[in-house]
Design a protein around this motif. Structure first.
Motif, PDB file in Angstrom:
ATOM      1  N   GLY A 180       0.793  -1.216   0.000  1.00  0.00           N
ATOM      2  CA  GLY A 180       0.000   0.000   0.000  1.00  0.00           C
ATOM      3  C   GLY A 180       0.825   1.266   0.000  1.00  0.00           C
ATOM      4  O   GLY A 180       0.275   2.367  -0.104  1.00  0.00           O
ATOM      5  N   LYS A 201       4.449  -0.274 -12.946  1.00  0.00           N
ATOM      6  CA  LYS A 201       3.019  -0.576 -13.070  1.00  0.00           C
ATOM      7  C   LYS A 201       2.705  -1.981 -12.567  1.00  0.00           C
ATOM      8  O   LYS A 201       1.582  -2.258 -12.122  1.00  0.00           O
ATOM      9  N   PHE A 204       2.993  -1.396  -8.501  1.00  0.00           N
ATOM     10  CA  PHE A 204       2.128  -0.414  -7.842  1.00  0.00           C
ATOM     11  C   PHE A 204       0.774  -0.339  -8.547  1.00  0.00           C
ATOM     12  O   PHE A 204       0.668  -0.592  -9.747  1.00  0.00           O
ATOM     13  N   ASP A 205      -0.253   0.039  -7.808  1.00  0.00           N
ATOM     14  CA  ASP A 205      -1.590   0.155  -8.396  1.00  0.00           C
ATOM     15  C   ASP A 205      -1.683   1.303  -9.388  1.00  0.00           C
ATOM     16  O   ASP A 205      -2.380   1.203 -10.399  1.00  0.00           O
ATOM     17  N   LYS A 206      -0.999   2.410  -9.099  1.00  0.00           N
ATOM     18  CA  LYS A 206      -1.102   3.585  -9.962  1.00  0.00           C
ATOM     19  C   LYS A 206       0.243   4.277 -10.081  1.00  0.00           C
ATOM     20  O   LYS A 206       0.936   4.472  -9.082  1.00  0.00           O
ATOM     21  N   GLY A 228       0.156   2.638  -3.943  1.00  0.00           N
ATOM     22  CA  GLY A 228      -0.457   1.319  -3.838  1.00  0.00           C
ATOM     23  C   GLY A 228       0.518   0.190  -4.095  1.00  0.00           C
ATOM     24  O   GLY A 228       0.261  -0.687  -4.942  1.00  0.00           O
ATOM     25  N   LYS A 230       2.233  -3.196  -4.170  1.00  0.00           N
ATOM     26  CA  LYS A 230       1.589  -4.502  -4.070  1.00  0.00           C
ATOM     27  C   LYS A 230       2.349  -5.500  -3.215  1.00  0.00           C
ATOM     28  O   LYS A 230       1.871  -6.609  -2.980  1.00  0.00           O
ATOM     29  N   GLU A 238       0.893  -9.414  -4.515  1.00  0.00           N
ATOM     30  CA  GLU A 238       0.265  -9.667  -5.816  1.00  0.00           C
ATOM     31  C   GLU A 238       1.251  -9.281  -6.927  1.00  0.00           C
ATOM     32  O   GLU A 238       1.853  -8.235  -6.887  1.00  0.00           O
TER      33      GLU A 238
END
Length: 239
Positions: A180, A201, A204-206, A228, A230, A238
């Motif tokens: 996070g 990418k 990280f989520d964004k 974000g 992971k 993830e």
């Protein structure tokens, strides 16, 4: 050094523009840099508000928009000297109140900052991740880096050098970030395409490029902000 006395030399704030004469031992490039510094409103503002560098406003403006520094966060400032970013981070995570923690890492000596623990250490040292976690009391929520190597004047060389530094900071962030978490680093325009952007990418989520108002418009400087995280693959994150 001379100062224009006519109204045409005043900026929007009414400050008179300072003109710097080229000294015998000062290059024209140094003269231009000095003149720009003397007339930079962010430099004057930093001096008036007690920040150690105009770069403090870059971080403040990025966070004002994206809100990744939160009270209670644990933050790492890589290559922190002279400490402008550490000052802003400490304020925003409430480090002086004991809510958050900020650890500044630099191989250069750095004066103390309220609410910040300073590690006089090369972050590439193999002991750095463990020492950092110990200082933070756990993994980091934010890893940030405003580091840049000395410029050579050769655009492609400078681009490769700063991107190499960003990639190294990213590798360190992967070692110490909590799931996070966020990563912020200086890059040059067009500098995070290809494998590095693909990796970010994935991790990280964004991922986004940002250019705060305090970053000079004529500069190729940008920042990459990834949020974000992971988690590391070997820790079950993830991927």
């Amino acid at each position: 050094m001379s100062e224009k006395s006519s109204g045409s030399g005043a900026g929007r704030s009414g400050r008179l523009k300072v003109r710097v004469k080229t000294a015998r031992r000062r290059s024209s490039a140094s003269t231009r840099w000095l003149q720009r510094q003397l007339n930079d409103p962010y430099v004057a503002k930093a001096r008036a508000e007690g920040y150690r560098s105009r770069a403090a406003y870059k971080l403040a403006e990025i966070d004002d928009k994206h809100r990744f520094l939160k009270p209670g966060d644990r933050v790492v400032d890589l290559g922190a000297a002279p400490g402008g970013w550490s000052q802003v981070a400490a304020e925003r995570v409430r480090a002086a109140d004991g809510r958050g923690r900020v650890v500044a890492i630099d191989i250069l000596e750095m004066d103390p900052v309220a609410g910040v623990q300073v590690l006089h250490l090369d972050f590439l040292d193999e002991s750095a991740p463990d020492r950092l976690r110990e200082a933070l009391g756990g993994p980091a929520d934010v890893v940030m880096s405003d580091m840049a190597p000395p410029t050579t004047g050769h655009r492609q060389t400078d681009h490769l050098r700063i991107m190499g530094m960003c990639e190294t900071a990213l590798e360190f962030a992967r070692e110490v970030l909590a799931p996070g978490g966020a990563f912020l680093a200086k890059v040059l325009r067009g500098g995070t395409e290809g494998e590095m952007l693909k990796d970010m990418k994935r991790d990280f989520d964004k991922v986004r490029h940002v250019k705060p108002p305090a970053s000079r418009a004529d500069s190729a400087e940008l920042y990459v902000l990834a949020t974000g995280f992971k988690g590391r693959a070997d820790e079950g994150g993830e991927r």
